[in-house]
Design a protein around this motif. Structure first.
Motif, short mmCIF file in Angstrom:
data_model
loop_
_atom_site.label_atom_id
_atom_site.label_comp_id
_atom_site.label_asym_id
_atom_site.label_seq_id
_atom_site.Cartn_x
_atom_site.Cartn_y
_atom_site.Cartn_z
N TRP A 70 -7.25 -12.56 2.94
CA TRP A 70 -6.43 -13.95 2.54
C TRP A 70 -7.14 -14.72 1.62
N SER A 71 -6.41 -15.09 0.62
CA SER A 71 -7.07 -16.15 -0.47
C SER A 71 -6.20 -17.16 -0.46
N LEU A 72 -6.96 -18.46 -0.67
CA LEU A 72 -6.36 -19.85 -0.46
C LEU A 72 -7.01 -20.33 -1.70
N ASP A 73 -6.25 -20.82 -2.59
CA ASP A 73 -6.49 -21.57 -3.65
C ASP A 73 -7.45 -20.83 -4.45
N GLY A 74 -7.50 -19.68 -4.58
CA GLY A 74 -8.43 -18.88 -5.21
C GLY A 74 -10.00 -18.50 -4.68
N ALA A 75 -9.86 -18.74 -3.21
CA ALA A 75 -11.10 -18.35 -2.69
C ALA A 75 -10.59 -17.71 -1.54
N ASP A 76 -11.64 -16.45 -1.18
CA ASP A 76 -11.38 -15.70 0.05
C ASP A 76 -11.71 -16.19 1.30
N VAL A 77 -10.89 -16.44 2.34
CA VAL A 77 -11.02 -16.88 3.44
C VAL A 77 -12.19 -16.40 4.41
N GLY A 78 -12.11 -15.00 4.43
CA GLY A 78 -12.91 -14.44 5.23
C GLY A 78 -14.45 -14.49 4.43
N THR A 79 -14.67 -14.51 3.35
CA THR A 79 -16.10 -14.52 2.73
C THR A 79 -16.29 -16.06 2.80
#
Length: 87
Positions: A70-79
């Protein structure tokens, strides 16, 4: 004046070691919206959210997330979960 600047830099370095791995600006913006108490890390490295978990306006109720999912607003949620919430 020079001593004050050096002391300030030292304080910033010390504060950066409080458990958060270095994040990009975009990752930090996402991290600010994540409540680690709403997530549990699985043995396989993924994360599962509790019922009713939200990140901003997005619902992650009972959702499994791994880096790259999943990516939100350009950032990977899991990371971001790994950087902010892993203990």
């Amino acid at each position: 004046m020079a001593l004050l600047i050096i002391a300030s830099v030292g304080a910033l370095i010390a504060q950066s070691g409080t458990g958060l791995t270095q994040m990009t600006v975009v990752e930090q913006a996402l991290a600010d919206q994540i409540n680690c108490d709403q997530w549990k890390k699985n043995q396989n490295g993924s994360w599962i959210s509790k019922s009713g978990t939200k990140i901003g306006s997005y619902s992650f109720s009972n959702t499994t997330v791994a880096p790259g999912d999943w990516s939100l607003d350009g950032a990977d949620v899991g990371t971001v979960l790994n950087k902010k919430c892993a203990k």
